[in-house]
Design a protein around this motif. Sequence first.
Motif, PDB file in Angstrom:
ATOM      1  N   UNK A 253     -35.135 -56.255   8.900  1.00 31.60           N
ATOM      2  CA  UNK A 253     -35.260 -56.300  10.366  1.00 31.60           C
ATOM      3  C   UNK A 253     -35.368 -57.715  10.913  1.00 31.60           C
ATOM      4  N   UNK A 254     -34.476 -58.589  10.461  1.00 37.38           N
ATOM      5  CA  UNK A 254     -34.426 -59.931  11.035  1.00 37.38           C
ATOM      6  C   UNK A 254     -34.220 -59.855  12.544  1.00 37.38           C
ATOM      7  N   UNK A 255     -34.841 -60.791  13.249  1.00 41.83           N
ATOM      8  CA  UNK A 255     -34.565 -60.956  14.670  1.00 41.83           C
ATOM      9  C   UNK A 255     -33.439 -61.970  14.779  1.00 41.83           C
ATOM     10  N   UNK A 290     -40.347 -63.936  23.162  1.00 37.78           N
ATOM     11  CA  UNK A 290     -41.635 -64.634  23.106  1.00 37.78           C
ATOM     12  C   UNK A 290     -42.797 -63.726  22.730  1.00 37.78           C
ATOM     13  N   UNK A 291     -42.688 -62.439  23.002  1.00 38.68           N
ATOM     14  CA  UNK A 291     -43.748 -61.503  22.623  1.00 38.68           C
ATOM     15  C   UNK A 291     -43.541 -60.940  21.220  1.00 38.68           C
ATOM     16  N   UNK A 292     -42.426 -61.322  20.575  1.00 39.21           N
ATOM     17  CA  UNK A 292     -42.103 -60.774  19.259  1.00 39.21           C
ATOM     18  C   UNK A 292     -42.353 -61.759  18.125  1.00 39.21           C
ATOM     19  N   UNK A 293     -41.774 -62.944  18.256  1.00 37.87           N
ATOM     20  CA  UNK A 293     -41.762 -63.889  17.139  1.00 37.87           C
ATOM     21  C   UNK A 293     -42.212 -65.263  17.600  1.00 37.87           C
ATOM     22  N   UNK A 294     -42.600 -66.089  16.629  1.00 38.20           N
ATOM     23  CA  UNK A 294     -42.929 -67.469  16.926  1.00 38.20           C
ATOM     24  C   UNK A 294     -44.372 -67.676  17.343  1.00 38.20           C
TER      25      UNK A 294
END
Length: 337
Positions: A253-255, A290-294
């Motif tokens: 499930x890569x973004x 922004x609410x998913x990764x990083x």
Amino acid sequence: MKKVFLILFIAMAAMTNVQAQQISVVKDDGSTTLHRTLAEAIAAIEDGCVIYLPGGGFTIADDVKITKRVTIIGTGHKTVTDNVDGSTTISGNLFFNVGSSQSAIMGCYITGNVVIGEDGAVNDVLVRYCNLNSVQVNNSECQETFVNQNYIRSTSSFGGTNAEITNNIMHSVRGLKNGLLSHNIILSYYTYDAGSPGYSWPVYTAINADLSRIKFNIIIEQNREVGRTYRTILQGGSNEIVSNMVLCGFGESDVRPTDSDWNNLFVNYNGGAINTNSDFHFKDEYKDYESQVGIYAGTKFSDEQKAPTPYIIEKEIDEQTDAQGKLKIKISVKANQ
């Protein structure tokens, strides 16, 4: 933590009439001693002390070792608060040795490394809101090193331990085992087994981990060959790899952003530099990420990088004393969270 804020305010009050750049060592009971060097302050601590470093530069030699449970708090490495003397810089390495479990270092620019457990197991050390060269865990018996919301300029090594590495802007990671690598920006490679049997040219990797959870990171570097070198995101096995943002295939499930240029995704990619000029907020058209990764997802990243120090937000001082010779002073204090 409120107790720490109160104790630190007492320390600040004690420093009002002394020379700038004095270092406060505050005990659990609120008693405070003042020191001119960081080495003197470390020599004076008891378990549970807080060392408060004001803005300025402090040098420490490698023969100074921390062997008690202590919290070291600076003003931050990019401080703009009006009532401090700039940022706190520590020149040298900080060594957390046996006896210093449950210690913390926050809010400092460190020219060298935070070294944990060079002489044995040291557990539950927290590194937060710092700009430092690297974290080096030197004993495989260490447990639960917490590395959170830092700028880390070089490869950090965790010695086969179960560290939790979250919401950092960082170079690369090696030696993680049964650990967590989550919501980081990972920007570069380090050399892996270069010149060893079975490799005809150097191999570079961004992450070396086993049996670890690798989730929700943004990994800038990609699997590729460059001349006679091979560059790979990950070396290791049996990891749980979920929902990382990459520009190539990596795990489950890569973004996968539709834009293949990091410059177009971030407000100021700045060439992937590990410094405060880089801004890894997503541009408006990619805000959904922004609410998913990083670093701004999960527990989130503090742009201000302020450690939990108290600071004056309002003060009122009468122009003259009263009939009893007393001067009325009213101060309002707030603590960074």
